[in-house]
Design a protein around this motif. Structure first.
Motif, PDB file in Angstrom:
ATOM      1  N   TYR A  61      27.971   0.652  20.355  1.00 62.09           N
ATOM      2  CA  TYR A  61      26.779   0.241  21.109  1.00 62.09           C
ATOM      3  C   TYR A  61      25.661  -0.180  20.150  1.00 62.09           C
ATOM      4  CZ  TYR A  61      22.852   0.258  24.334  1.00 62.09           C
ATOM      5  OH  TYR A  61      21.752  -0.120  25.072  1.00 62.09           O
ATOM      6  N   GLU A  62      25.435   0.616  19.113  1.00 57.89           N
ATOM      7  CA  GLU A  62      24.352   0.300  18.169  1.00 57.89           C
ATOM      8  C   GLU A  62      24.646  -0.980  17.397  1.00 57.89           C
ATOM      9  OE1 GLU A  62      22.661   4.839  17.491  1.00 57.89           O
ATOM     10  OE2 GLU A  62      23.693   3.828  15.835  1.00 57.89           O
ATOM     11  N   ARG A  63      25.878  -1.146  16.975  1.00 56.31           N
ATOM     12  CA  ARG A  63      26.237  -2.327  16.186  1.00 56.31           C
ATOM     13  C   ARG A  63      26.099  -3.602  17.041  1.00 56.31           C
ATOM     14  NH1 ARG A  63      28.849  -3.512  11.401  1.00 56.31           N
ATOM     15  NH2 ARG A  63      29.691  -5.621  11.403  1.00 56.31           N
ATOM     16  N   LEU A  64      26.699  -3.568  18.229  1.00 56.89           N
ATOM     17  CA  LEU A  64      26.656  -4.761  19.085  1.00 56.89           C
ATOM     18  C   LEU A  64      25.232  -5.043  19.555  1.00 56.89           C
ATOM     19  CD1 LEU A  64      29.968  -4.324  21.136  1.00 56.89           C
ATOM     20  CD2 LEU A  64      29.537  -5.867  19.240  1.00 56.89           C
ATOM     21  N   SER A  65      24.428  -4.014  19.771  1.00 57.49           N
ATOM     22  CA  SER A  65      23.027  -4.203  20.168  1.00 57.49           C
ATOM     23  C   SER A  65      22.242  -4.916  19.066  1.00 57.49           C
ATOM     24  CB  SER A  65      22.358  -2.860  20.467  1.00 57.49           C
ATOM     25  OG  SER A  65      22.930  -2.266  21.599  1.00 57.49           O
ATOM     26  N   LYS A  66      22.475  -4.505  17.824  1.00 61.64           N
ATOM     27  CA  LYS A  66      21.760  -5.139  16.700  1.00 61.64           C
ATOM     28  C   LYS A  66      22.134  -6.617  16.607  1.00 61.64           C
ATOM     29  CE  LYS A  66      21.389  -1.153  13.642  1.00 61.64           C
ATOM     30  NZ  LYS A  66      21.956  -0.475  12.479  1.00 61.64           N
ATOM     31  N   ILE A  67      23.427  -6.893  16.796  1.00 61.75           N
ATOM     32  CA  ILE A  67      23.893  -8.282  16.733  1.00 61.75           C
ATOM     33  C   ILE A  67      23.256  -9.094  17.854  1.00 61.75           C
ATOM     34  CG2 ILE A  67      25.916  -9.777  16.983  1.00 61.75           C
ATOM     35  CD1 ILE A  67      27.572  -7.569  15.604  1.00 61.75           C
ATOM     36  N   ILE A  68      23.163  -8.513  19.034  1.00 59.89           N
ATOM     37  CA  ILE A  68      22.580  -9.214  20.182  1.00 59.89           C
ATOM     38  C   ILE A  68      21.097  -9.528  19.930  1.00 59.89           C
ATOM     39  CG2 ILE A  68      21.838  -8.822  22.581  1.00 59.89           C
ATOM     40  CD1 ILE A  68      24.625  -7.556  23.073  1.00 59.89           C
ATOM     41  N   VAL A  69      20.380  -8.606  19.311  1.00 63.44           N
ATOM     42  CA  VAL A  69      18.946  -8.828  19.013  1.00 63.44           C
ATOM     43  C   VAL A  69      18.805 -10.025  18.069  1.00 63.44           C
ATOM     44  CG1 VAL A  69      16.975  -7.829  17.753  1.00 63.44           C
ATOM     45  CG2 VAL A  69      18.172  -6.467  19.469  1.00 63.44           C
ATOM     46  N   LYS A  70      19.645 -10.079  17.043  1.00 59.46           N
ATOM     47  CA  LYS A  70      19.590 -11.199  16.092  1.00 59.46           C
ATOM     48  C   LYS A  70      19.988 -12.494  16.768  1.00 59.46           C
ATOM     49  CE  LYS A  70      22.052 -10.023  12.507  1.00 59.46           C
ATOM     50  NZ  LYS A  70      22.462 -10.045  11.099  1.00 59.46           N
ATOM     51  N   PHE A  71      20.976 -12.398  17.635  1.00 56.92           N
ATOM     52  CA  PHE A  71      21.467 -13.562  18.376  1.00 56.92           C
ATOM     53  C   PHE A  71      20.336 -14.142  19.217  1.00 56.92           C
ATOM     54  CE2 PHE A  71      25.961 -14.844  19.247  1.00 56.92           C
ATOM     55  CZ  PHE A  71      25.679 -16.013  19.934  1.00 56.92           C
ATOM     56  N   GLN A  72      19.613 -13.270  19.890  1.00 60.05           N
ATOM     57  CA  GLN A  72      18.498 -13.716  20.738  1.00 60.05           C
ATOM     58  C   GLN A  72      17.423 -14.403  19.890  1.00 60.05           C
ATOM     59  OE1 GLN A  72      18.338 -13.375  24.368  1.00 60.05           O
ATOM     60  NE2 GLN A  72      16.856 -14.941  23.781  1.00 60.05           N
ATOM     61  N   ALA A  73      17.206 -13.852  18.697  1.00 60.99           N
ATOM     62  CA  ALA A  73      16.204 -14.458  17.799  1.00 60.99           C
ATOM     63  C   ALA A  73      16.631 -15.876  17.426  1.00 60.99           C
ATOM     64  CB  ALA A  73      16.046 -13.599  16.539  1.00 60.99           C
ATOM     65  N   ARG A  74      17.912 -16.073  17.180  1.00 60.97           N
ATOM     66  CA  ARG A  74      18.446 -17.393  16.831  1.00 60.97           C
ATOM     67  C   ARG A  74      18.310 -18.349  18.021  1.00 60.97           C
ATOM     68  NH1 ARG A  74      19.188 -20.916  12.833  1.00 60.97           N
ATOM     69  NH2 ARG A  74      18.426 -19.039  11.807  1.00 60.97           N
ATOM     70  N   ILE A  75      18.600 -17.850  19.219  1.00 59.49           N
ATOM     71  CA  ILE A  75      18.482 -18.681  20.424  1.00 59.49           C
ATOM     72  C   ILE A  75      17.020 -19.112  20.596  1.00 59.49           C
ATOM     73  CG2 ILE A  75      18.556 -18.637  22.950  1.00 59.49           C
ATOM     74  CD1 ILE A  75      21.063 -16.924  22.774  1.00 59.49           C
ATOM     75  N   ASP A  76      16.100 -18.165  20.423  1.00 60.55           N
ATOM     76  CA  ASP A  76      14.673 -18.473  20.589  1.00 60.55           C
ATOM     77  C   ASP A  76      14.229 -19.527  19.569  1.00 60.55           C
ATOM     78  OD1 ASP A  76      13.777 -14.987  21.352  1.00 60.55           O
ATOM     79  OD2 ASP A  76      14.620 -16.584  22.595  1.00 60.55           O
ATOM     80  N   TYR A  77      14.764 -19.428  18.355  1.00 60.26           N
ATOM     81  CA  TYR A  77      14.437 -20.397  17.302  1.00 60.26           C
ATOM     82  C   TYR A  77      14.925 -21.788  17.687  1.00 60.26           C
ATOM     83  CZ  TYR A  77      14.957 -22.935  12.894  1.00 60.26           C
ATOM     84  OH  TYR A  77      14.905 -23.901  11.912  1.00 60.26           O
ATOM     85  N   LEU A  78      16.175 -21.869  18.171  1.00 62.22           N
ATOM     86  CA  LEU A  78      16.748 -23.172  18.540  1.00 62.22           C
ATOM     87  C   LEU A  78      16.032 -23.755  19.756  1.00 62.22           C
ATOM     88  CD1 LEU A  78      20.533 -22.360  18.036  1.00 62.22           C
ATOM     89  CD2 LEU A  78      19.150 -23.905  16.650  1.00 62.22           C
ATOM     90  N   LYS A  79      15.640 -22.898  20.662  1.00 60.04           N
ATOM     91  CA  LYS A  79      14.904 -23.347  21.852  1.00 60.04           C
ATOM     92  C   LYS A  79      13.576 -23.974  21.414  1.00 60.04           C
ATOM     93  CE  LYS A  79      13.796 -21.612  26.450  1.00 60.04           C
ATOM     94  NZ  LYS A  79      13.673 -20.438  27.322  1.00 60.04           N
ATOM     95  N   GLY A  80      12.955 -23.333  20.417  1.00 55.05           N
ATOM     96  CA  GLY A  80      11.695 -23.863  19.878  1.00 55.05           C
ATOM     97  C   GLY A  80      11.885 -25.214  19.206  1.00 55.05           C
ATOM     98  N   LYS A  81      13.114 -25.464  18.748  1.00 57.29           N
ATOM     99  CA  LYS A  81      13.422 -26.752  18.107  1.00 57.29           C
ATOM    100  C   LYS A  81      13.841 -27.808  19.127  1.00 57.29           C
ATOM    101  CE  LYS A  81      13.068 -25.760  13.674  1.00 57.29           C
ATOM    102  NZ  LYS A  81      12.143 -26.458  12.787  1.00 57.29           N
TER     103      LYS A  81
END
Lengths: 168, 72
Positions: free
Chosen positions: A55-75
């Motif tokens: 749970y902790e590992r996949l949660s951390k990955i999801i948080v980073k994933f969301q950050a990447r999505i937000d970055y691409l959305k901004g682009k």
């Protein structure tokens, strides 16, 4: 006469030894039962640690994933499809967490007792644990699908075709 | 011959065979330790959110098989 004395002596020696052997057998049966009663506790401890790790590992990955999505959305990238997949992975992970907690609780609820009486409860707890593991696997697969989508939208756009150059 | 037999029987009862409980308890402790080692072997998830790092984090994640054979 001598033979009778010998037999009586032998019995006098063997009888207490036999009683001791019986006591040892009884002790061993009790120890075996105690070990079996720890089986549920061992599974509960191991699964609790495992499921918390996933749970902790996949949660951390999801948080980073969301950050990447937000970055691409901004682009200016269209992130709707990848966001849907990531949301599905998040939801599945939460279901896995709940099921995992239920499995651990089921193992901890097994009362130490006779093995035959414990067995149905243990098998039920095992089924819950296997369901939880399946949900963690599903969440992991959804994350991999989301990654494929992310890689697709991250590719730079191909330049528009330039008009053919006329040669003199 | 009879004396020898009686001696053997008496020794067997006195010594009482080997004690397996220690072996079982050691096995349980070893299983838990090897489970911890498996988890520690996974590379840790950093803070970088580049696609390459995300891919490495996902590839480095393993959902392990669970052994419930002792419940059968």
């Amino acid at each position: 006469m001598k033979k009778i004395v010998l037999v009586v002596l032998a019995l006098a020696v063997i009888a207490p030894l036999t009683a001791r052997a019986e006591e040892q057998l009884k002790n061993r049966a009790e120890v075996r039962q105690e070990i079996r009663s720890k089986v549920a506790e061992n599974h509960a401890n191991r699964l609790e640690r495992r499921f918390k790790f996933y749970y902790e590992r996949l949660s951390k990955i999801i948080v980073k994933f969301q950050a990447r999505i937000d970055y691409l959305k901004g682009k200016g990238k269209d992130t709707a499809a990848v966001q849907t997949k990531l949301d599905a992975a998040k939801a599945k992970l939460e279901s896995a967490k709940v099921k995992g907690e239920a499995a651990v609780a089921a193992f901890r609820a097994v009362e130490p007792g006779k093995w035959e009486e414990q067995k149905p409860e243990l098998l039920a707890a095992k089924d819950l644990a296997e369901e939880a593991r399946g949900l963690f696997k599903d969440a992991f697969k959804l994350l991999k699908d989301a990654l494929k989508e992310l890689k697709n939208i991250s590719k730079p756009a191909l330049p528009a075709a330039s008009p053919a150059v006329e040669e003199d | 011959m009879n004396k020898k037999l009686m001696l053997v029987v008496a020794s067997a009862i006195l010594l009482g065979g080997c004690n397996l409980s220690d072996v079982w308890q050691k096995e349980a402790a070893t299983d838990e330790k090897s489970s911890e080692i498996q988890e520690e072997a996974s590379p840790s998830v950093g803070t970088d959110s580049s696609i390459e790092t995300l891919e490495a984090d996902i590839e480095g994640t393993v959902i392990y098989d669970e052994d419930f054979s002792d419940l059968e």
